[in-house]
Design an enzyme around this catalytic site. Structure first.
Site, PDB file in Angstrom:
ATOM      1  N   ASP A 274       0.708  -1.183  -0.076  1.00  0.00           N
ATOM      2  CA  ASP A 274       0.017   0.040  -0.119  1.00  0.00           C
ATOM      3  C   ASP A 274       0.680   1.150  -0.114  1.00  0.00           C
ATOM      4  OD1 ASP A 274      -2.764  -1.470   0.675  1.00  0.00           O
ATOM      5  OD2 ASP A 274      -1.139  -2.015   2.368  1.00  0.00           O
ATOM      6  N   ASP A 303      -4.034  -1.569  -3.958  1.00  0.00           N
ATOM      7  CA  ASP A 303      -4.742  -2.057  -2.682  1.00  0.00           C
ATOM      8  C   ASP A 303      -4.945  -0.612  -2.168  1.00  0.00           C
ATOM      9  OD1 ASP A 303      -6.183  -3.461  -0.610  1.00  0.00           O
ATOM     10  OD2 ASP A 303      -4.203  -4.256   0.022  1.00  0.00           O
ATOM     11  N   ASP A 307      -3.761   1.470   4.758  1.00  0.00           N
ATOM     12  CA  ASP A 307      -4.296   0.318   5.545  1.00  0.00           C
ATOM     13  C   ASP A 307      -3.587   0.053   6.761  1.00  0.00           C
ATOM     14  OD1 ASP A 307      -5.975  -0.440   3.315  1.00  0.00           O
ATOM     15  OD2 ASP A 307      -5.095  -2.526   3.121  1.00  0.00           O
ATOM     16  N   ARG A 356     -14.268   2.357   1.281  1.00  0.00           N
ATOM     17  CA  ARG A 356     -13.552   2.088   2.410  1.00  0.00           C
ATOM     18  C   ARG A 356     -12.809   3.483   2.569  1.00  0.00           C
ATOM     19  NH1 ARG A 356      -9.959  -3.300   0.879  1.00  0.00           N
ATOM     20  NH2 ARG A 356     -11.527  -4.500   0.327  1.00  0.00           N
TER      21      ARG A 356
END
Length: 465
Positions: A274, A303, A307, A356
């Site tokens: 990421d 991705d 995260d 997200r």
């Protein structure tokens, strides 16, 4: 009477010649279009309907120009070689009209400043300040014909309107608000040596050092995959510091600051890459960064931008831009994260995303003063008993601003949903009783009026020089 007729004939001939001459003008020598007084006055009471422009297919047309093919329906006639001013389309940036219309394509590319051309069914246009319309986070719409902007649109804050410097700086802080300053302080490499890195080799060596360091990234460092960051580091962009294709893995460490840095186009690959990937870590502050990719390579190519999983806690993300990708931010990934994830998000700009934004799983998140724009799916999602407190956020052109039902029975919880401002967005999908959870730190003095969020955040978010 004879003299009058002769003069009338002469005047009519002159006007006819002018019209014929004008119709033969080429697109590259056009001047600004001004509608006739009669045309405006006849329809000035009409309220314009502003239609969104889809920037997902926009391409650079060199210089300041951006091209969107088939941007305008075929039923609305555009300019062409025979009728170079046929279009009555008007373009708006955050509700403020752009122009000149009918500009030459050469001028749009070289001068910009909001000039545009509706040519055929395509639209070639530029931002008012020559930033990239695909990345500046502003809302672009079009209307047809003369008329006025609806009152509600006129009252919306202009995203690039800067507040007085003193007021803006008063909202900023030299230390993070939120979880990054709970149960300890996040100071990064404070007290350590300062090093400047310009290559991937230098960066890798610096971030993997066991000593406290202030690492200044100068210029663009290009590569692939990720570098592993050890504890007590400040990684700070300077002179346009950029990581192109290179992500940061912050695994099993503590006390890291990432600031003023651009990180882009980090391919997921088979190694869970990421822009910033945080696992088993605590006391992390990401501030004034710009993280992005694109939506041209399919759902799995990239991705997340950030995260945060594996019970990582005491983390603050502030004054940053996250944009132009499918998946922005994952906070927790499974029931194993219960009791661990603790994240604060404030004064960030999230735009041109799908979902997200963030997705909270089994932890606690505080989301305030954030600007969400052009999100096709859900923005703030909460599931598997996750709890998200929202305060004074601004949602614009978002399909589902808040969602506690992302499939199945593993629902999450929200508090403070009524404090936000919702503009041209869909309804929230909140299927659980609101929780009374509040943040375990002081933040009320930093709260903005929700309607002021777009102006303040777009003026201050991202890397600062």
């Amino acid at each position: 009477m004879k003299n009058f007729n002769s003069q009338s004939t002469l005047l009519f001939s002159s006007l006819l010649a002018s019209v014929l001459l004008f119709s033969n003008c080429k697109k590259d020598v056009e001047t600004e279009f001004t509608p006739s007084v009669e045309a405006v006055s006849a329809t000035s009471s009409k309220k314009l309907v502003l239609n969104p422009l889809d920037l997902s297919s926009a391409k650079s047309d060199n210089g300041y120009a951006v091209l969107i093919k088939r941007a305008i329906p075929e039923s609305i006639k555009g300019d062409d070689a025979k009728n170079p001013k046929a279009s009555i389309v008007r373009i708006f940036e955050n509700g403020k009209e752009l122009g000149a219309a009918h500009a030459s394509h050469g001028d749009i590319r070289s001068i910009g400043k909001g000039q545009f051309s509706h040519w055929g069914t395509s639209l070639i246009f530029s931002a008012s300040d020559n930033t990239d319309p695909r990345k500046n986070g502003r809302s672009y719409t079009y209307a047809v014909g003369a008329g006025s902007i609806p009152v509600a649109e006129e009252k919306l804050p202009v995203a690039d309107e800067k507040l007085p410097v003193a007021d803006l700086e008063a909202k900023r802080s030299g230390t993070p608000i939120g979880f990054a300053n709970v149960n300890g302080k996040t100071t990064g490499g404070e007290g350590g040596q300062t090093v400047i890195v310009t290559t991937l080799t230098e960066l890798t060596k610096a971030v993997e050092s066991t000593s406290p360091l202030i690492i200044k990234v100068k210029g663009t460092i290009t590569g692939s995959g990720s570098v592993y960051v050890k504890s007590n580091k400040s990684i700070i962009g300077t002179n346009g510091g950029t990581l192109n294709g290179v992500g940061l893995k912050i695994f099993s460490v503590s006390n890291v600051i990432v600031q003023n840095l651009t990180i882009k186009n980090v391919v997921a690959g088979s190694d869970d890459n990421d822009c910033i990937n945080i696992k088993y870590s605590d006391h992390i502050w990401v501030d004034h960064c710009d993280l992005f990719a694109d939506r041209n390579n399919g759902w799995e190519y990239y991705d997340g931008l950030i995260d945060i999983t594996k019970k990582s806690s005491y983390i603050t993300i502030s004054w940053s831009k996250l944009h132009d990708t499918y998946k922005a931010m994952l906070l927790g990934v499974s029931e194993n994260d219960k009791g661990g994830i603790k994240v604060t998000l404030y004064n960030n700009h999230f735009y041109n995303l799908n979902e997200r934004v963030p997705s909270m799983v089994a932890g606690e998140a505080h989301v305030f003063n954030n600007y969400f724009s052009n999100v096709n799916g859900y923005c703030v999602g909460s599931r598997i008993d996750g709890i998200v407190r929202t305060d004074n956020n601004f949602f614009s052109n978002c399909s589902t601003p808040i969602d506690t039902y992302l499939g199945g029975d593993a629902v999450g919880y929200i508090s403070g949903s009524n404090t936000n401002y919702y503009d041209k967005s869909g309804s929230n999908d909140i299927r659980t009783v609101e929780k009374s959870w509040t943040a375990p730190y002081q933040y009320k003095s930093a709260l903005l009026n929700a309607k002021d969020v777009p102006a303040v955040v777009t003026a201050g978010a991202g890397p600062t020089l």
